[in-house]
Motif scaffolding. Sequence first.
Motif, PDB file in Angstrom:
ATOM      1  N   TYR A 156       0.826  -1.212   0.000  1.00  0.00           N
ATOM      2  CA  TYR A 156       0.000   0.000   0.000  1.00  0.00           C
ATOM      3  C   TYR A 156       0.856   1.256   0.000  1.00  0.00           C
ATOM      4  O   TYR A 156       1.817   1.354   0.782  1.00  0.00           O
ATOM      5  N   ALA A 157       0.467   2.232  -0.796  1.00  0.00           N
ATOM      6  CA  ALA A 157       1.092   3.546  -0.774  1.00  0.00           C
ATOM      7  C   ALA A 157       0.123   4.549  -0.154  1.00  0.00           C
ATOM      8  O   ALA A 157      -1.099   4.361  -0.196  1.00  0.00           O
ATOM      9  N   ALA A 158       0.681   5.620   0.400  1.00  0.00           N
ATOM     10  CA  ALA A 158      -0.152   6.620   1.063  1.00  0.00           C
ATOM     11  C   ALA A 158      -1.195   7.204   0.115  1.00  0.00           C
ATOM     12  O   ALA A 158      -2.346   7.432   0.501  1.00  0.00           O
ATOM     13  N   ASP A 159      -0.813   7.432  -1.149  1.00  0.00           N
ATOM     14  CA  ASP A 159      -1.778   8.043  -2.070  1.00  0.00           C
ATOM     15  C   ASP A 159      -2.949   7.112  -2.364  1.00  0.00           C
ATOM     16  O   ASP A 159      -4.083   7.570  -2.571  1.00  0.00           O
ATOM     17  N   GLU A 175       4.198   7.689   5.741  1.00  0.00           N
ATOM     18  CA  GLU A 175       5.028   6.560   5.357  1.00  0.00           C
ATOM     19  C   GLU A 175       6.277   6.613   6.220  1.00  0.00           C
ATOM     20  O   GLU A 175       6.941   7.648   6.300  1.00  0.00           O
ATOM     21  N   VAL A 176       6.571   5.506   6.903  1.00  0.00           N
ATOM     22  CA  VAL A 176       7.652   5.503   7.885  1.00  0.00           C
ATOM     23  C   VAL A 176       8.572   4.308   7.685  1.00  0.00           C
ATOM     24  O   VAL A 176       8.207   3.313   7.051  1.00  0.00           O
ATOM     25  N   LEU A 177       9.763   4.429   8.240  1.00  0.00           N
ATOM     26  CA  LEU A 177      10.653   3.283   8.413  1.00  0.00           C
ATOM     27  C   LEU A 177      10.659   2.979   9.896  1.00  0.00           C
ATOM     28  O   LEU A 177      10.999   3.834  10.721  1.00  0.00           O
ATOM     29  N   THR A 178      10.217   1.793  10.244  1.00  0.00           N
ATOM     30  CA  THR A 178      10.080   1.426  11.654  1.00  0.00           C
ATOM     31  C   THR A 178      10.856   0.146  11.937  1.00  0.00           C
ATOM     32  O   THR A 178      11.435  -0.462  11.040  1.00  0.00           O
ATOM     33  N   GLU A 179      10.870  -0.261  13.168  1.00  0.00           N
ATOM     34  CA  GLU A 179      11.538  -1.498  13.587  1.00  0.00           C
ATOM     35  C   GLU A 179      10.481  -2.431  14.153  1.00  0.00           C
ATOM     36  O   GLU A 179       9.825  -2.095  15.139  1.00  0.00           O
ATOM     37  N   THR A 192       6.611   0.941   6.296  1.00  0.00           N
ATOM     38  CA  THR A 192       5.154   0.839   6.427  1.00  0.00           C
ATOM     39  C   THR A 192       4.475   2.175   6.156  1.00  0.00           C
ATOM     40  O   THR A 192       5.101   3.226   6.152  1.00  0.00           O
ATOM     41  N   VAL A 193       3.184   2.094   5.927  1.00  0.00           N
ATOM     42  CA  VAL A 193       2.332   3.264   5.847  1.00  0.00           C
ATOM     43  C   VAL A 193       1.320   3.159   6.972  1.00  0.00           C
ATOM     44  O   VAL A 193       0.803   2.070   7.269  1.00  0.00           O
TER      45      VAL A 193
END
Length: 200
Positions: A156-159, A175-179, A192-193
């Motif tokens: 999934y993309a934010a748009d 939209e993030v980079l998480t752990e 993830t978004v």
Amino acid sequence: MTGMVWDERFMGEEYVYGTEPNVFLTEQAPHLVSGARVLVPGDGEGRNGVWLAGRGMRVLSVDGSTVGLAKARNLAASRGLVIETEVADLGSWEWPVGKADAVASLFLHLPTAVRPQIHAKMIGALRPGGLLILEAFRPAQLAYASGGPKDLDLLYAADQLRSDFQAMDMLLLEEVLTELDEGALHRGPAATVRMVARKP
């Protein structure tokens, strides 16, 4: 994946995504009140639905896997809790209308052929003022080994989410980079978004 494939994934005693809730869901706790009706589509082995029940919410966990939902009920019982479960294909399921105070969609990845229609059903399931909480992998996740589909059509993309949920008031979309540390199958850096939206 079909319910049968998920049954095979969930067959062992181990909870493959762990027994603790999704961190993004827990961060939305201030929005969620005891007694609220929460629908959790694609709840698998129940870690998110059980956590919500532990906070006093009335939970309906829906999934295509009979095995997963049996483990969800066992997890709830081990904590002195009860959740309602229903085995269903979300594409053909008769979704409730205007009943839920919140819908929690966490790593539920739908193909683009059915995604907008099922997202519309999520909106329809909410009462006015109801909240939709969503986290999913985005296309950049293909570069990471921390889980998720390897099919671009399922990411999934934010748009896309902005389009699918344009009828709602968008409280958060990022939209993030998480752990991740969610059992054996969701562990490590992840793209993830995340979305929180309110039904007018």
